[in-house]
Scaffold this active site. Structure first.
Site, PDB file in Angstrom:
ATOM      1  N   CYS A   2      -5.794 -29.880  13.495  1.00 12.91           N
ATOM      2  CA  CYS A   2      -5.174 -29.965  14.818  1.00 12.91           C
ATOM      3  C   CYS A   2      -4.116 -28.876  14.906  1.00 12.91           C
ATOM      4  O   CYS A   2      -3.708 -28.301  13.904  1.00 12.91           O
ATOM      5  CB  CYS A   2      -4.494 -31.317  14.997  1.00 12.91           C
ATOM      6  SG  CYS A   2      -5.623 -32.694  14.768  1.00 12.91           S
ATOM      7  N   ARG A  27      -7.919 -24.515  16.397  1.00 17.65           N
ATOM      8  CA  ARG A  27      -7.725 -25.535  15.365  1.00 17.65           C
ATOM      9  C   ARG A  27      -8.321 -26.883  15.751  1.00 17.65           C
ATOM     10  O   ARG A  27      -8.410 -27.792  14.921  1.00 17.65           O
ATOM     11  CB  ARG A  27      -6.232 -25.699  15.056  1.00 17.65           C
ATOM     12  CG  ARG A  27      -5.586 -24.447  14.518  1.00 17.65           C
ATOM     13  CD  ARG A  27      -4.127 -24.686  14.244  1.00 17.65           C
ATOM     14  NE  ARG A  27      -3.925 -25.634  13.166  1.00 17.65           N
ATOM     15  CZ  ARG A  27      -3.909 -25.330  11.880  1.00 17.65           C
ATOM     16  NH1 ARG A  27      -4.068 -24.085  11.507  1.00 17.65           N
ATOM     17  NH2 ARG A  27      -3.730 -26.265  10.966  1.00 17.65           N
ATOM     18  N   TRP A  84      -8.335 -32.305  16.831  1.00 16.47           N
ATOM     19  CA  TRP A  84      -9.684 -32.293  16.235  1.00 16.47           C
ATOM     20  C   TRP A  84      -9.764 -33.637  15.540  1.00 16.47           C
ATOM     21  O   TRP A  84      -9.142 -33.847  14.500  1.00 16.47           O
ATOM     22  CB  TRP A  84      -9.766 -31.135  15.263  1.00 16.47           C
ATOM     23  CG  TRP A  84     -11.009 -31.030  14.444  1.00 16.47           C
ATOM     24  CD1 TRP A  84     -11.272 -31.639  13.249  1.00 16.47           C
ATOM     25  CD2 TRP A  84     -12.152 -30.239  14.729  1.00 16.47           C
ATOM     26  NE1 TRP A  84     -12.505 -31.262  12.800  1.00 16.47           N
ATOM     27  CE2 TRP A  84     -13.069 -30.418  13.678  1.00 16.47           C
ATOM     28  CE3 TRP A  84     -12.504 -29.398  15.792  1.00 16.47           C
ATOM     29  CZ2 TRP A  84     -14.302 -29.783  13.640  1.00 16.47           C
ATOM     30  CZ3 TRP A  84     -13.734 -28.770  15.738  1.00 16.47           C
ATOM     31  CH2 TRP A  84     -14.626 -28.959  14.677  1.00 16.47           C
ATOM     32  N   ASN A 110      -0.517 -33.118  12.487  1.00 16.66           N
ATOM     33  CA  ASN A 110      -1.706 -32.418  12.015  1.00 16.66           C
ATOM     34  C   ASN A 110      -1.944 -32.878  10.583  1.00 16.66           C
ATOM     35  O   ASN A 110      -1.021 -32.834   9.769  1.00 16.66           O
ATOM     36  CB  ASN A 110      -1.474 -30.902  12.046  1.00 16.66           C
ATOM     37  CG  ASN A 110      -2.568 -30.138  11.313  1.00 16.66           C
ATOM     38  OD1 ASN A 110      -3.720 -30.545  11.328  1.00 16.66           O
ATOM     39  ND2 ASN A 110      -2.196 -29.046  10.674  1.00 16.66           N
ATOM     40  N   GLY A 111      -3.165 -33.351  10.289  1.00 20.78           N
ATOM     41  CA  GLY A 111      -3.448 -33.747   8.912  1.00 20.78           C
ATOM     42  C   GLY A 111      -3.793 -35.218   8.823  1.00 20.78           C
ATOM     43  O   GLY A 111      -4.219 -35.832   9.803  1.00 20.78           O
ATOM     44  N   GLU A 494     -25.917 -18.548  -2.659  1.00 21.58           N
ATOM     45  CA  GLU A 494     -24.946 -18.370  -1.574  1.00 21.58           C
ATOM     46  C   GLU A 494     -24.154 -17.069  -1.767  1.00 21.58           C
ATOM     47  O   GLU A 494     -23.900 -16.343  -0.802  1.00 21.58           O
ATOM     48  CB  GLU A 494     -24.014 -19.592  -1.512  1.00 21.58           C
ATOM     49  CG  GLU A 494     -22.909 -19.529  -0.476  1.00 21.58           C
ATOM     50  CD  GLU A 494     -23.375 -19.331   0.964  1.00 21.58           C
ATOM     51  OE1 GLU A 494     -24.581 -19.441   1.237  1.00 21.58           O
ATOM     52  OE2 GLU A 494     -22.521 -19.031   1.802  1.00 21.58           O
ATOM     53  N   LYS A 498     -24.096 -13.935   0.901  1.00 16.61           N
ATOM     54  CA  LYS A 498     -22.865 -13.333   1.440  1.00 16.61           C
ATOM     55  C   LYS A 498     -22.911 -11.816   1.287  1.00 16.61           C
ATOM     56  O   LYS A 498     -22.573 -11.091   2.203  1.00 16.61           O
ATOM     57  CB  LYS A 498     -21.595 -13.861   0.740  1.00 16.61           C
ATOM     58  CG  LYS A 498     -21.214 -15.303   0.979  1.00 16.61           C
ATOM     59  CD  LYS A 498     -20.737 -15.618   2.373  1.00 16.61           C
ATOM     60  CE  LYS A 498     -21.860 -15.957   3.289  1.00 16.61           C
ATOM     61  NZ  LYS A 498     -22.205 -17.258   3.642  1.00 16.61           N
ATOM     62  N   GLU A 501     -25.451 -10.280   3.735  1.00 14.44           N
ATOM     63  CA  GLU A 501     -25.041 -10.375   5.138  1.00 14.44           C
ATOM     64  C   GLU A 501     -24.003  -9.329   5.522  1.00 14.44           C
ATOM     65  O   GLU A 501     -24.074  -8.761   6.600  1.00 14.44           O
ATOM     66  CB  GLU A 501     -24.389 -11.741   5.402  1.00 14.44           C
ATOM     67  CG  GLU A 501     -25.331 -12.874   5.606  1.00 14.44           C
ATOM     68  CD  GLU A 501     -24.567 -14.126   5.976  1.00 14.44           C
ATOM     69  OE1 GLU A 501     -24.740 -14.594   7.101  1.00 14.44           O
ATOM     70  OE2 GLU A 501     -23.777 -14.644   5.159  1.00 14.44           O
ATOM     71  N   HIS A 517     -39.413 -14.395 -15.982  1.00 15.22           N
ATOM     72  CA  HIS A 517     -40.752 -14.492 -15.381  1.00 15.22           C
ATOM     73  C   HIS A 517     -40.954 -13.452 -14.290  1.00 15.22           C
ATOM     74  O   HIS A 517     -41.843 -13.589 -13.460  1.00 15.22           O
ATOM     75  CB  HIS A 517     -40.978 -15.900 -14.833  1.00 15.22           C
ATOM     76  CG  HIS A 517     -40.880 -16.942 -15.903  1.00 15.22           C
ATOM     77  ND1 HIS A 517     -41.857 -17.149 -16.847  1.00 15.22           N
ATOM     78  CD2 HIS A 517     -39.866 -17.792 -16.225  1.00 15.22           C
ATOM     79  CE1 HIS A 517     -41.473 -18.098 -17.692  1.00 15.22           C
ATOM     80  NE2 HIS A 517     -40.263 -18.502 -17.335  1.00 15.22           N
ATOM     81  N   LYS A 616     -23.758 -15.748  14.995  1.00 20.66           N
ATOM     82  CA  LYS A 616     -23.143 -16.907  14.342  1.00 20.66           C
ATOM     83  C   LYS A 616     -24.038 -18.132  14.484  1.00 20.66           C
ATOM     84  O   LYS A 616     -24.186 -18.918  13.566  1.00 20.66           O
ATOM     85  CB  LYS A 616     -21.755 -17.164  14.944  1.00 20.66           C
ATOM     86  CG  LYS A 616     -21.002 -18.330  14.316  1.00 20.66           C
ATOM     87  CD  LYS A 616     -20.558 -18.001  12.903  1.00 20.66           C
ATOM     88  CE  LYS A 616     -19.868 -19.165  12.217  1.00 20.66           C
ATOM     89  NZ  LYS A 616     -19.810 -18.973  10.758  1.00 20.66           N
TER      90      LYS A 616
END
Ligand code: AGP
Length: 621
Positions: A2, A27, A84, A110-111, A494, A498, A501, A517, A616
């Protein structure tokens, strides 16, 4: 995540707060609100939706509110919030600010307050009637309970000392119209110093249009802003000195929170994002609670016979990590598929299956189609998503939200670690319901999960500079190979994604045992090989693969667990991650690989936030 903002000064606060919240909207944006001190009375406006809904509500009151509206338009002290949702659904009652029973004390938070249930019960026993489902309202009542009408700072300190969790909050009271008090525990809070005015906010852009002079609030500190200045202290009342720092950001840098790119900002936000995703779900020491998964309740989870994960790209890699966790802990078979393949292969799926669609955006066309197909065939469908109200959350029977906050960089970073965390939460919940994991092991894992945000902060601070050096040495390479085993394999996949990309360097990622192999033929004395070699039951095997790499003249860059000195004998470069439970390592081990890709791409002067050919959100097949 938030956004919070507070102001005390000489200017009309209403517009200042709205403008500040606009800068924090990234946020969180499911609801918003402001509270202003008007002639000793606190007036509040809250609205569901993004900030334009709050602006409309404020305007409606200005046009029809008589004396209240006049007072509000001249008020010079206030607080604001953009939400949020974490505790409680999206509704006006759950929107901030929250207030105590007298409506004199208002707060924005916030939190997460971890012990809010126990505090709520105590306060209810004292006769407090709650008007929302949030943890933040508990804080408002607690500050109100300790407030004597004269010393808001003292009341905030006393409330702070009773709270557990990961949060920052800001309070005001009608009785002290030129004072706003903030408290910080592991969530950002920054002071902006103007002439005869001060700001408090979760991030600098909220007040950058008005002042560039800032003071940072540290953990476990209480700060009071008033027209005459700013006072810092500990929660025990010990005064603290704080230097004023001049910020020299331009508008673009400000939007990125001072980082050179959104991707770097988002890499640095991973501790916060993980904490938001994990904390209120790991309140119990020996298990997790996920309360908000719609129709996917405990009875559905208990009856699951098989888990099927469908996703694309980075989300698919998060699913791969989740597979190891669910199989290991819950002893359920897990089938994985790339969504674009799954939807066209006439899959055998139906009742008894839990199909998990992982999609940060909640809008990826192939993942949505795979989820719909599974639902039509009678499976229960769970979305793991970062975006409230997205199509995936509407199509699924329930959603397990990651709470990473808005991710702008095209290359996913913080959403990946939060997706992995979400899959681990699901694995632990399934394991507990199925009785497949002893309480002692669950306790170890919950403790490890809760500690991860600290590990992430420590890790990023330690590795960024050495990784920049590795990037300097290797950025001209034409090919990289990434290797890993077990949970280290999805990390390698991953890491390679990255690099592809954002640096456009060709690379491949393989199960380390599979190298001989075929891919071993690619190695020569110019090849850097990134090996995920963190402590695990399969580490010895990974080490043999590293030896095979070096025997072909190629160069090993290892990601290893801090303290493991042996790895250095088998690698040219070692990047250390803090020690954690070996099953939880992917959330740490991926971070050096994000940074490596990042530093290489920057060295090549590429646009990391908007790499060529990529979007995105992929809403087409
Ligand atoms: C990640 O860096 C990529 N941008 C991409 O692979 C992404 O993860 C994929 O398109 C899936 O997106 P989603 O999570 O929004 O469904």
């Amino acid at each position: 995540m938030c956004g919070i903002v507070g102001y005390v000064g000489h200017r009309p606060v209403q517009d200042l707060l709205l403008a500040g919240l606009e800068k924090l909207e990234y946020r969180g944006y499911d609801s918003a609100g402001i509270s202003l001190v008007c002639d000793g009375v606190v007036e509040s406006v809250r609205a569901v939706g993004n900030l334009s809904a709050l602006r409309e509500a404020v305007e409606a009151r200005t046009n029809g509110g008589g004396g209240v509206a006049v007072a509000a338009s001249t008020a010079t002290t206030g607080i604001g919030h953009t939400r949020w949702a974490t505790h409680g659904r999206v509704s006006e009652e759950n929107a901030h600010p929250h207030f105590d029973t007298t409506s004199n004390v208002h707060i924005v938070l916030n939190g997460i307050v971890e012990n809010f249930l126990a505090l709520r019960e105590q306060l209810a026993a004292d006769g407090v009637r709650f008007t929302s489902e949030t943890d933040a309202e508990v804080v408002a009542h607690l500050v109100g309970k300790h407030y004597d009408g004269e010393n808001l700072t003292e009341a905030v300190c006393r409330a702070y000392n009773e709270l557990e969790g990961h949060y920052s909050f800001v309070a005001l009271a009608g009785d002290e119209p030129d004072r706003v008090v903030g408290a910080r525990k592991e969530c950002p809070l920054i002071v902006g110093r103007g002439d005869g005015e001060s700001f408090l906010a979760s991030a600098i852009p909220a007040f950058l249009a008005h002042t560039r002079r800032v003071q940072y609030v540290n953990d476990n500190e209480i700060v009071t802003i008033h027209r005459g200045g700013v006072e810092f202290q500990t929660a025990d009342g010990v005064p603290l000195e704080r230097e004023i720092v001049e910020i020299d950001w331009d508008a673009e840098t400000a939007e990125k929170g001072g980082y050179e790119t959104f991707m770097l900002k988002e890499i640095h936000e991973q501790a916060d994002a993980l904490a938001e995703t994990i904390f209120d779900r790991t309140v119990r020491e020996d298990g997790v609670d996920i309360d908000e998964m719609g129709e996917i309740g405990d009875d559905v989870l208990r009856a699951v016979k098989r888990v099927v994960v469908v996703a694309c790209g980075t989300s698919y890699h998060a699913g791969l990590v989740g597979r190891y966790a669910i199989e290991e802990w819950a002893r359920l078979p897990v089938e994985m598929d790339i969504a674009s393949e799954y939807r066209y292969r006439n899959p055998v799926v139906g009742p008894g299956d839990l199909v998990v669609g992982i999609t940060q955006s909640g809008e990826t066309a192939d993942t949505l189609a795979a989820m719909r197909l599974a639902r039509e065939r009678g499976a229960h469908v769970l979305a793991v998503s970062n975006v409230m109200g997205s199509q995936a959350t509407r199509d699924a029977h329930g959603t397990l939200f990651t709470r990473a906050g808005l991710e702008i960089g095209v290359a996913a970073t913080k959403t990946f670690v939060c997706q992995v965390a979400a899959m681990y939460l699901l694995g632990l919940r399934l394991a507990e319901l199925r009785g497949t994991l002893p309480a002692e092991r669950r306790r170890e894992l919950v403790t490890g999960l809760k500690h991860l945000p600290h590990n992430v902060d420590e890790l990023i601070a330690a590795v960024d500079a050495p990784i920049a050096q590795i990037a300097e040495d290797w950025h001209r390479s034409e090919f990289f190979l990434y290797l890993g085993r077990h949970v280290g394999l999805p990390v390698a996949l991953e890491g390679a994604l990255k690099l592809k990309e954002i640096s456009y360097i060709a690379c491949d990622a393989y199960a380390a045992g599979e190298m001989k192999h075929g891919p071993i033929a690619l190695l020569d004395d110019a090849t850097p090989v990134v090996c995920v070699a963190t402590d695990s039951p399969v580490l010895e095997k990974v080490v043999s693969n590293m030896q095979e790499v070096r025997a072909r003249g190629a160069h090993v860059i290892a990601v290893a667990t801090a303290g493991n000195r042996d790895i250095a004998q088998h690698a040219e470069r070692v990047i250390e991650i803090p020690h954690t439970d070996w099953m939880l390592q992917p959330m740490l081990a991926v971070i050096p690989l994000q940074l490596l890709a990042y530093r290489i791409a920057r060295r090549l002067e590429l646009n990391v936030d908007q790499p060529r050919n990529l979007a995105k959100t992929v809403t087409v097949e």
